[in-house]
Design a protein around this motif. Structure first.
Motif, short mmCIF file in Angstrom:
data_model
loop_
_atom_site.label_atom_id
_atom_site.label_comp_id
_atom_site.label_asym_id
_atom_site.label_seq_id
_atom_site.Cartn_x
_atom_site.Cartn_y
_atom_site.Cartn_z
N TYR A 207 0.83 -1.20 0.00
CA TYR A 207 0.00 0.00 0.00
C TYR A 207 0.87 1.26 0.00
CZ TYR A 207 -3.54 3.31 1.60
OH TYR A 207 -4.39 4.38 1.72
N ARG A 208 1.88 1.28 0.86
CA ARG A 208 2.74 2.46 0.92
C ARG A 208 3.65 2.52 -0.30
NH1 ARG A 208 3.50 2.00 7.28
NH2 ARG A 208 1.45 2.82 7.81
N PHE A 209 4.03 1.34 -0.81
CA PHE A 209 4.87 1.26 -2.00
C PHE A 209 4.15 1.89 -3.20
CE2 PHE A 209 7.10 -1.02 -5.45
CZ PHE A 209 8.41 -0.77 -5.07
N ILE A 210 2.85 1.58 -3.36
CA ILE A 210 2.10 2.19 -4.47
C ILE A 210 2.07 3.69 -4.30
CG2 ILE A 210 0.01 2.05 -5.88
CD1 ILE A 210 -0.99 -0.12 -4.10
N GLY A 211 1.85 4.13 -3.05
CA GLY A 211 1.77 5.55 -2.81
C GLY A 211 3.04 6.27 -3.25
N ALA A 212 4.19 5.59 -3.04
CA ALA A 212 5.46 6.26 -3.31
C ALA A 212 5.96 6.03 -4.74
CB ALA A 212 6.51 5.76 -2.31
N HIS A 213 5.62 4.86 -5.35
CA HIS A 213 6.17 4.54 -6.67
C HIS A 213 5.05 4.23 -7.66
CE1 HIS A 213 10.12 3.71 -4.73
NE2 HIS A 213 9.33 3.40 -3.73
N ASN A 218 5.63 -2.49 -12.46
CA ASN A 218 6.25 -3.80 -12.59
C ASN A 218 6.69 -4.35 -11.22
OD1 ASN A 218 9.21 -4.30 -12.36
ND2 ASN A 218 8.93 -5.23 -14.37
N SER A 219 7.31 -3.52 -10.39
CA SER A 219 7.69 -3.98 -9.06
C SER A 219 6.48 -4.18 -8.16
CB SER A 219 8.63 -2.97 -8.39
OG SER A 219 9.69 -2.67 -9.24
N VAL A 220 5.50 -3.27 -8.30
CA VAL A 220 4.29 -3.38 -7.47
C VAL A 220 3.60 -4.71 -7.76
CG1 VAL A 220 1.99 -2.44 -7.09
CG2 VAL A 220 3.94 -0.90 -7.26
N MET A 221 3.45 -5.05 -9.04
CA MET A 221 2.76 -6.28 -9.40
C MET A 221 3.57 -7.52 -9.00
SD MET A 221 -0.08 -5.37 -10.52
CE MET A 221 -0.80 -3.83 -11.03
N ALA A 222 4.90 -7.42 -9.09
CA ALA A 222 5.73 -8.54 -8.66
C ALA A 222 5.53 -8.78 -7.16
CB ALA A 222 7.19 -8.25 -8.95
N THR A 223 5.46 -7.70 -6.39
CA THR A 223 5.18 -7.85 -4.95
C THR A 223 3.83 -8.49 -4.74
OG1 THR A 223 6.27 -5.70 -4.76
CG2 THR A 223 5.32 -6.64 -2.76
N GLY A 224 2.85 -8.06 -5.56
CA GLY A 224 1.51 -8.63 -5.45
C GLY A 224 1.53 -10.13 -5.69
N ILE A 225 2.27 -10.55 -6.72
CA ILE A 225 2.35 -11.98 -7.02
C ILE A 225 2.98 -12.73 -5.84
CG2 ILE A 225 3.50 -13.69 -8.48
CD1 ILE A 225 1.33 -12.44 -10.01
N ILE A 226 4.06 -12.17 -5.30
CA ILE A 226 4.72 -12.84 -4.17
C ILE A 226 3.78 -12.91 -2.98
CG2 ILE A 226 6.64 -12.70 -2.55
CD1 ILE A 226 8.18 -11.22 -4.82
N VAL B 261 -11.08 -2.59 -0.24
CA VAL B 261 -11.30 -2.30 -1.66
C VAL B 261 -11.31 -0.80 -1.90
CG1 VAL B 261 -12.95 -2.46 -3.54
CG2 VAL B 261 -12.54 -4.45 -2.10
N ILE B 262 -12.11 -0.09 -1.12
CA ILE B 262 -12.25 1.35 -1.32
C ILE B 262 -10.96 2.08 -0.96
CG2 ILE B 262 -13.50 3.39 -0.54
CD1 ILE B 262 -15.94 1.55 -0.21
N MET B 263 -10.37 1.65 0.15
CA MET B 263 -9.16 2.32 0.62
C MET B 263 -8.04 2.22 -0.42
SD MET B 263 -8.92 4.06 3.18
CE MET B 263 -7.57 5.11 3.68
N ILE B 264 -7.90 1.06 -1.04
CA ILE B 264 -6.81 0.87 -1.98
C ILE B 264 -7.10 1.56 -3.32
CG2 ILE B 264 -5.72 -0.91 -3.41
CD1 ILE B 264 -6.28 -2.35 -0.37
N LEU B 265 -8.36 1.54 -3.75
CA LEU B 265 -8.66 2.10 -5.06
C LEU B 265 -8.73 3.63 -5.03
CD1 LEU B 265 -11.26 -0.47 -6.35
CD2 LEU B 265 -9.02 -0.03 -7.33
N THR B 266 -9.47 4.18 -4.09
CA THR B 266 -9.74 5.63 -4.15
C THR B 266 -9.54 6.37 -2.83
OG1 THR B 266 -12.05 5.34 -3.58
CG2 THR B 266 -11.52 5.24 -5.91
N GLN B 267 -9.32 5.66 -1.74
CA GLN B 267 -9.29 6.29 -0.40
C GLN B 267 -10.59 7.05 -0.11
OE1 GLN B 267 -6.07 7.17 -2.19
NE2 GLN B 267 -5.52 5.16 -1.46
#
Lengths: 253, 324
Positions: A207-213, A218-226, B261-267
């Motif tokens: 969650y914080r990784f998406i916020g920052a990057h 590609n890295s976000v999805m790789a983390t998701g897969i892991i 779901v909401i928090m991750i998509l749109t907050q």
């Protein structure tokens, strides 16, 4: 239904430059594992936290749910019915209410950012579920079995451990696996009870990784897969337990 | 273990009570055994008290307190009566939030159920690879919501998202739709993703219900000349009613408290356009640090959950009686 999963796998293998092009790349022919390298280096610690918290929760949940189910189903302990009812109702309290209270309690006890606080909070997602599943399974064990064990001189704890548990193995596995998954997937308690980035489980890490990057998909999805691996492994290894667990009242919020 | 089972089978029949020796001391012993059994459930009761009742009481109390950041340091949180509730009810976002929650919940339930039922009916016919395919469809339900939510966030991206790309290619849209960034579309987007998340659960439970319907009923109806739609309308739907009630009430209870779901998509944004009571409570507590107001919204949510819990318990009781 499964397209989003494919799309995530696809994206995890594509170089970031392919991901922001105006036309999508459907098959990762020129794939790269760079995303996975990034994922492990940035999320490795979070994965370990998740692993520890999930394993700890499974132990705690079974320690409470197994004796309770045994007491309710086999020993017909007084108040068993109301305990079942309490567990049914407990599953309906919105997580955000619990998070609010747990946050203030953890703050008072100086447990914020502690894995222990997460284990305790996450166990509330699993204990009712585990107790109800185990109780249903133990009810089906014929009373003669434990009576025979008592005749053989076994105490109640011995009977539970060496007679009841082996017979209800499937239910115990289901309860344990689902507790692991619920805890692994928990986001609400994780995000409210950990303010320190280094102590965060992988859900908060992503969650914080998406916020920052935001552009580094590609890295976000790789983390998701892991982070999805436990669910995938569970599905392969324990398919029949899963089906049984889901139909005997599995619920997830 | 097998020897124990064998001995149990060999044991003379006719003894009905559980204690080795019946008689004057047997009664006493049984009484004692009953209380010894309590030792096994005491930890669970303590757990319920400490981890459900106490937080619940704490939340109700906090709803009447002016609980802010400074309360954490000073330990003082003055009681303010119903002030938190009036503040929340007069919040300019409150009406929108309640409406969003209702739309989100209703939309999710209707489509999760309809698609889940369609898939359940589909898998109810035996065909090669049906079993593995069915369990594969469970994956979306088992994945951490943070993960699937993130995947969706990218699919719904305005410029490089694949959904807009497909819509544009098929000429279903004339320009890229800002799914997550516009106040007009964000609620639709989060509902869409939540429907996707809930389909497997509906499918599995409804599939279980379909399996319990005897096949002879369909054969008899087919002999009488009923077509597929008639059989579905007059056999499947009525016999599925108890399971339907359980699926819908459970779905309702779980949908009104959806958070991830909401928090991750749109907050909850933009501008509160996808805010529901759950994210509203979270925002008040953990973003604005107005814990008292957050608790007040949470308590309103509990009230809703309790009402539906009562409906749920009634429906399961009816189902159990119907099953007898």
């Amino acid at each position: 239904m499964l397209f989003p999963l494919y799309w995530m796998l696809n994206a995890s293998l594509l170089p970031s430059t392919d991901l922001v092009k105006s036309s999508p790349t459907w098959i990762p022919l020129h794939g790269t594992l760079q995303g996975y390298r990034n994922a492990f280096s940035s999320q490795g610690g979070h994965l370990l936290v998740s692993l520890g918290v999930s394993a700890g929760t499974v132990v705690l949940v079974l320690l409470i749910a197994v004796p309770a189910a045994y007491g309710m189903a086999q020993l017909r302990a007084p108040g068993g019915r109301s305990l079942t009812f309490a567990f049914l109702i407990a599953q309906m309290i919105p997580g955000v209410v619990m998070a609010n209270s747990f946050y203030t309690a953890a703050n008072t006890l100086h447990l914020l950012n502690s894995p222990l606080a997460l284990i305790l909070a996450d166990s509330t997602l699993c204990v009712p579920f585990a107790a109800l599943i185990l109780q249903t399974a133990m009810r089906q064990v014929p009373a003669e079995l434990s009576e025979a064990a008592v005749l053989d001189g076994a105490g109640r704890i011995r009977t539970l451990l060496s007679v009841i548990l082996p017979v209800t193995r499937n239910a115990v596995i289901t309860a344990g696996l689902f507790s692991f998954l619920f805890t692994w997937a928990d986001f609400l308690f994780a995000v409210t009870l950990t303010t320190d980035d280094d102590r965060a489980p992988v859900t908060v890490g992503i969650y914080r990784f998406i916020g920052a990057h935001l552009s580094d998909w590609n890295s976000v999805m790789a983390t998701g897969i892991i982070a999805s691996l436990p669910a995938a492994v569970l599905l392969v290894v324990a398919q029949r337990y899963v089906a049984a667990g889901v139909t005997s009242g599995a619920v997830k919020d | 273990m097998s020897t124990t089972a064998a001995r149990a089978a060999l044991r003379p029949a006719g003894r009905t009570d559980g204690s080795p020796q019946a008689g004057p001391t047997g009664n006493h012993r049984r009484h004692r055994a009953r209380w010894a059994a309590v030792a096994f459930v005491v930890p669970a009761w303590l757990y319920v008290a400490g981890f459900y009742l106490y937080p619940l009481a704490g939340s109700i109390r906090m709803g009447f307190q002016n609980y802010t950041v400074s309360s954490f340091y000073t330990g003082v949180a003055p009681y303010v009566g119903w002030a938190n509730y009036t503040a929340v009810l007069h919040d300019s976002h409150f009406g929108r939030t309640v409406l969003n929650t209702a739309l989100f919940t209703a939309g999710s339930l209707v489509f999760q159920f309809a698609i889940g039922l369609a898939l359940a009916v589909f898998f109810n016919r035996r065909f090669p690879l049906g079993g593995p395919l069915r369990s594969l469809l469970l994956v979306p339900w088992l994945l951490p919501l943070v993960v699937s939510g993130t995947a969706w966030r990218w699919i719904l991206d305005t410029d490089s998202g694949v959904l807009n790309h497909v819509l544009l290619q098929l000429h279903l849209a004339s320009h890229p739709i800002p799914w997550l960034a516009s106040t007009h579309d964000s609620l639709i987007a989060v509902t869409l993703v939540n429907i996707w998340v809930g389909i497997p659960f509906n499918m599995v439970i409804l599939y279980g219900g379909l399996q319990a319907i005897p096949g002879e009923l369909y054969e008899a109806a087919a002999l009488d000349g009923a077509n597929a739609w008639h059989r579905f309308r007059h056999i499947t739907l009525p016999l599925l009613r108890p399971v339907t009630a359980v699926v819908l009430t459970l779905g309702l209870i779980y949908t009104i408290k959806v958070f991830d779901v909401i928090m991750i998509l749109t907050q909850g944004g933009p501008a509160g356009s996808s805010q529901t009571l759950t994210t509203f409570a979270y925002n008040l507590s953990f973003q604005q640090l107005l814990f008292g107001r957050g608790a007040a919204v949470g308590n309103l949510l509990i009230l809703v959950a309790v009402v539906f819990a009562a409906v749920y318990l009634r429906s399961t009781r009816e189902q159990r009686q119907a099953g007898r």
